[in-house]
Design a protein around this motif. Structure first.
Motif, PDB file in Angstrom:
ATOM      1  N   ARG A 320       0.827  -1.199   0.000  1.00 41.72           N
ATOM      2  CA  ARG A 320       0.000   0.000   0.000  1.00 41.72           C
ATOM      3  C   ARG A 320       0.864   1.252   0.000  1.00 41.72           C
ATOM      4  O   ARG A 320       0.574   2.228  -0.702  1.00 41.72           O
ATOM      5  CB  ARG A 320      -0.900  -0.015   1.229  1.00 41.72           C
ATOM      6  N   LYS A 328      -3.517   6.238  -5.593  1.00 39.93           N
ATOM      7  CA  LYS A 328      -4.447   6.947  -4.715  1.00 39.93           C
ATOM      8  C   LYS A 328      -4.004   8.390  -4.636  1.00 39.93           C
ATOM      9  O   LYS A 328      -3.317   8.789  -3.720  1.00 39.93           O
ATOM     10  CB  LYS A 328      -4.444   6.296  -3.332  1.00 39.93           C
TER      11      LYS A 328
ATOM     12  N   GLY B 106     -17.141   4.814   4.331  1.00 43.53           N
ATOM     13  CA  GLY B 106     -16.761   5.471   3.084  1.00 43.53           C
ATOM     14  C   GLY B 106     -17.195   6.932   3.081  1.00 43.53           C
ATOM     15  O   GLY B 106     -16.454   7.818   2.638  1.00 43.53           O
ATOM     16  N   ARG B 123      -8.442   4.443   6.570  1.00 44.30           N
ATOM     17  CA  ARG B 123      -8.252   4.068   5.172  1.00 44.30           C
ATOM     18  C   ARG B 123      -7.193   2.955   5.066  1.00 44.30           C
ATOM     19  O   ARG B 123      -7.374   1.973   4.345  1.00 44.30           O
ATOM     20  CB  ARG B 123      -7.796   5.301   4.392  1.00 44.30           C
ATOM     21  N   SER B 126      -8.635  -0.304   6.416  1.00 39.48           N
ATOM     22  CA  SER B 126      -9.633  -0.846   5.497  1.00 39.48           C
ATOM     23  C   SER B 126      -8.954  -1.493   4.287  1.00 39.48           C
ATOM     24  O   SER B 126      -9.370  -2.553   3.820  1.00 39.48           O
ATOM     25  CB  SER B 126     -10.566   0.280   5.062  1.00 39.48           C
ATOM     26  N   ASP B 127      -7.882  -0.862   3.798  1.00 34.04           N
ATOM     27  CA  ASP B 127      -7.141  -1.452   2.673  1.00 34.04           C
ATOM     28  C   ASP B 127      -6.477  -2.767   3.069  1.00 34.04           C
ATOM     29  O   ASP B 127      -6.396  -3.697   2.274  1.00 34.04           O
ATOM     30  CB  ASP B 127      -6.078  -0.472   2.165  1.00 34.04           C
ATOM     31  N   LEU B 130      -9.069  -5.409   3.163  1.00 30.60           N
ATOM     32  CA  LEU B 130      -9.510  -5.748   1.810  1.00 30.60           C
ATOM     33  C   LEU B 130      -8.721  -6.932   1.259  1.00 30.60           C
ATOM     34  O   LEU B 130      -9.252  -7.760   0.535  1.00 30.60           O
ATOM     35  CB  LEU B 130      -9.324  -4.519   0.913  1.00 30.60           C
ATOM     36  N   ARG B 171     -14.210   1.131   0.061  1.00 32.55           N
ATOM     37  CA  ARG B 171     -13.366   1.584  -1.042  1.00 32.55           C
ATOM     38  C   ARG B 171     -14.210   2.192  -2.163  1.00 32.55           C
ATOM     39  O   ARG B 171     -13.972   3.319  -2.587  1.00 32.55           O
ATOM     40  CB  ARG B 171     -12.549   0.394  -1.552  1.00 32.55           C
ATOM     41  N   THR B 172     -15.257   1.475  -2.622  1.00 30.63           N
ATOM     42  CA  THR B 172     -16.030   2.014  -3.749  1.00 30.63           C
ATOM     43  C   THR B 172     -16.815   3.256  -3.335  1.00 30.63           C
ATOM     44  O   THR B 172     -16.887   4.212  -4.095  1.00 30.63           O
ATOM     45  CB  THR B 172     -16.989   0.959  -4.323  1.00 30.63           C
ATOM     46  N   ASP B 175     -14.405   6.218  -3.223  1.00 28.30           N
ATOM     47  CA  ASP B 175     -13.985   6.601  -4.580  1.00 28.30           C
ATOM     48  C   ASP B 175     -15.109   7.308  -5.324  1.00 28.30           C
ATOM     49  O   ASP B 175     -14.891   8.320  -5.992  1.00 28.30           O
ATOM     50  CB  ASP B 175     -13.532   5.366  -5.360  1.00 28.30           C
TER      51      ASP B 175
END
Lengths: 329, 294
Positions: A320, A328, B106, B123, B126-127, B130, B171-172, B175
């Protein structure tokens, strides 16, 4: 006309007390909504913390019993209640790295094709096909590998390799053993196929961030397509490409079902790539059913989970960090 | 004079070298390009091989009994009804729990706090979630729900799936909300609406197709998950729709049947694999076309 009249009537300034009440209810709603969103965010933070904590606490009994030897010991004997994670850590790392070695060149080729070579009308369908490959559930890869790749390996690939490379002095050990079809190499092959679309899609996204002017300048100097990719695209995206590869590595490390089907599930480190082995995830998936509540074995399995989490966390965090600069914004 | 002549004959020689170099560069480029075409061909071939194998083995095993009969011992013509229903129920509950949480997170990241330390931490976490190994989420839910409440259950399976849904929706949602122009928000605030109304009535609605795409992708992902269900809902070869008892699911049944020595069970596993793959790929294609139409 009528609508406009209604509208203007509605927007006539309300009496002062009305205004104040409206404002304060909005403020209250805002406060509640903001608090709800923030606490959902905190919940996600706590979730990760809780996962780490629960796995660690679950494995504590095994860590206490075996000490640091739990990580290094290669013994896994449920009867004697001796558990060591050495073999499965080795299997996890070897299969994941082998999978990367096979998947990265292919993924690069697909990304190069999708960004430079393919005619524009083909880019979307081929790109979608690659992404669909990523969406196929891992149990399907496992079944496909078990019923298609394993027989193919044992009847065609492995006898051939054992007869040719297996007779050479140094490679002899690497390709020794009977051609069962299952084993470390087959597991790595299935893993490679599974992580291929992830790496390819990330590489494509990263390649597309290169400003067209850079590439056009290189083409203007007379560079071939390969030279443009090698000297302009790759240097520009180097860090993110490594990030994408790490993301693939993270996926490969924790993959469970597909590996469980094809790795052969034996707790030993064999020098041969065709020999059976296991990974942390496959051991946990297979032996969990035989672990009683409160037993040392259950604790050892949870401890294995904790080790896997630590390894994946490091790899994913690195991925990341490397990817963020490019993707990002 | 002779010196000029001499130097004039120099470039002629260089031209030959340059031509040879150019040929070599072109050849290298052609070779690499050929390898890339081959790599793409291999990728597409793999997808075709997987789909082909599934259709070949799945269709011959697929019949009405698969959808109307429950799982039976080998040799007695069973189906997959309880597994299919179990999968649907757990996926639905998992999505129903995970989606609101993911949506709120989100929204928090996109609307309330873009770059605060807390938002960056959320963030990041959460990543990580994922891509975290899903088997570990199964172990975690085993520890917090199965052990304290005395047994495997459909609830535990649903919660494990919900944990996988959350980061995908986060994430979606983030975004998609970020794609909205700030002028839209300013217009709403300018009309005097409170922020929560701006978000729920305008931003979510404007980003709806993107958010729904995220949810569909999340459903597609969890519908095929096996590892987190192994230690939570366990699987159940008997007819049971109770969420407090071990619950059957399609992936777990496939796992159990594919590894069995019985031909009819293996055939059923192929049929199940075909159903699940068609469902997952169909959801993916639906999600993609929804996003593209926007």
């Amino acid at each position: 006309m009528q609508q406009a009249a209604t509208f203007s009537a509605q927007t006539a300034p309300p009496p002062p007390h009305e205004l104040r009440r409206g404002k304060s209810s909005g403020a209250l709603g805002d406060a509640i909504f903001a608090a709800a969103c923030r606490s959902a965010g905190v919940l996600v933070l706590l979730l990760l913390g809780a996962i780490i904590l629960e796995l660690f606490l679950g494995g504590l009994q095994a860590f206490r019993t075996f000490g640091p030897a739990f990580v290094t010991s290669t013994e896994w004997d449920p009867v004697q209640e001796v558990f060591g994670a050495g073999v499965s850590i080795y299997g996890t790392l070897v299969t994941a790295v082998l999978a990367l070695v096979m998947a990265v060149p292919l993924a690069f080729g697909i990304a190069f094709y999708l960004t430079e070579l393919a005619p524009p009308w083909l880019r979307r369908p081929v790109g979608t096909a690659v992404e669909l490959l990523a969406a196929v559930p891992s149990i399907i890869y496992g079944m496909w590998g078990f019923f298609l790749i394993v027989p193919f390996m044992s009847t065609t690939v492995q006898p051939f390799v054992i007869d040719t490379l297996g007779t050479l002095p140094v490679l002899e050990n690497l390709f020794a053993g009977p051609p069962f079809g299952t084993g470390i190499f087959t597991a790595a092959l299935i893993l490679a196929i599974m992580i291929l679309p992830f790496i390819a899609a990330t590489m494509r996204d990263v390649f597309e961030t290169v400003p067209p002017v850079f590439k056009e300048s290189a083409y203007g100097l007379g560079c071939t397509q390969w030279e443009v990719v090698r000297s302009v695209v790759l240097p520009y995206t180097r860090v993110s490409v490594v990030g994408g590869i790490m993301l693939g590595l993270g996926r490969a490390l924790g993959e469970t079902m597909a590996v469980t089907f094809v790795i052969g599930n034996a707790n030993r480190i064999s020098a041969s790539l065709f020999g059976p082995g296991n990974t942390i995830a496959s051991v946990v998936a297979l032996e969990f059913g035989e672990a009683e509540l409160g037993s040392l074995k259950l604790s050892a399995l949870l401890g294995l989970g904790f080790i896997l989490f630590v390894i994946s966390f490091i790899v994913l965090a690195a991925s990341r960090f490397l990817l963020r600069q490019r993707l990002k914004a | 004079m002779s010196a000029t002549l001499h130097s004039a004959s120099g470039p002629a020689k260089d031209m030959r070298v340059a031509a040879a170099l150019g040929r070599r560069r072109r050849h290298v480029s052609t070779a690499v390009k050929a390898a890339c075409y081959a790599a793409t061909g291999v990728g597409l071939l793999l997808l075709l091989s997987i789909l082909g194998t599934l259709f070949w083995n799945g269709f011959s095993a697929l019949n009405l009994k698969v959808f109307t009969e429950v799982t039976r011992p080998p040799g007695s013509e069973g189906g997959l009804l309880n597994a299919i229903l179990g999968s649907l129920i757990q996926t639905a509950i998992g999505t129903a729990i995970g989606t609101p949480i993911g949506l709120m997170v989100g929204t928090y990241l996109a609307e309330y706090s873009k770059n605060s330390p807390l938002a960056n931490a959320v963030r990041f976490v959460s990543d990580i979630l994922l891509s975290a190994p899903s088997i570990l989420i199964g172990l975690f839910v085993y520890q917090i729900l199965v052990v304290p409440f005395g047994g495997f259950s459909g609830w535990a399976g649903s919660v494990a799936l919900a944990i996988i849904v959350i980061p995908i929706v986060v994430r979606t949602t983030e975004d998609m909300l970020r794609l909205l122009p700030d002028t839209l928000r300013e217009a709403v605030i300018g009309l005097g609406a409170p922020k929560w109304k701006m978000i729920t009535l305008v931003c979510w609605r404007a980003a709806a197709s993107g958010i729904v795409t995220g949810v569909l992708l999340a459903v597609a992902r969890v519908a095929g998950e096996t590892a987190p269900l192994l230690f939570t809902s366990l699987g159940n070869l008997n007819w049971s729709l109770s969420l407090s008892a071990p619950m059957s699911s399609l992936p777990i049944t496939i796992f159990a049947y594919a590894g069995s020595p019985y031909q009819d069970w293996i055939a059923l596993a192929w049929a199940g694999a075909l159903i699940i793959t068609l469902g997952v790929l169909g959801l993916n294609i639906a999600a993609r076309s929804l996003l593209r139409r926007k």
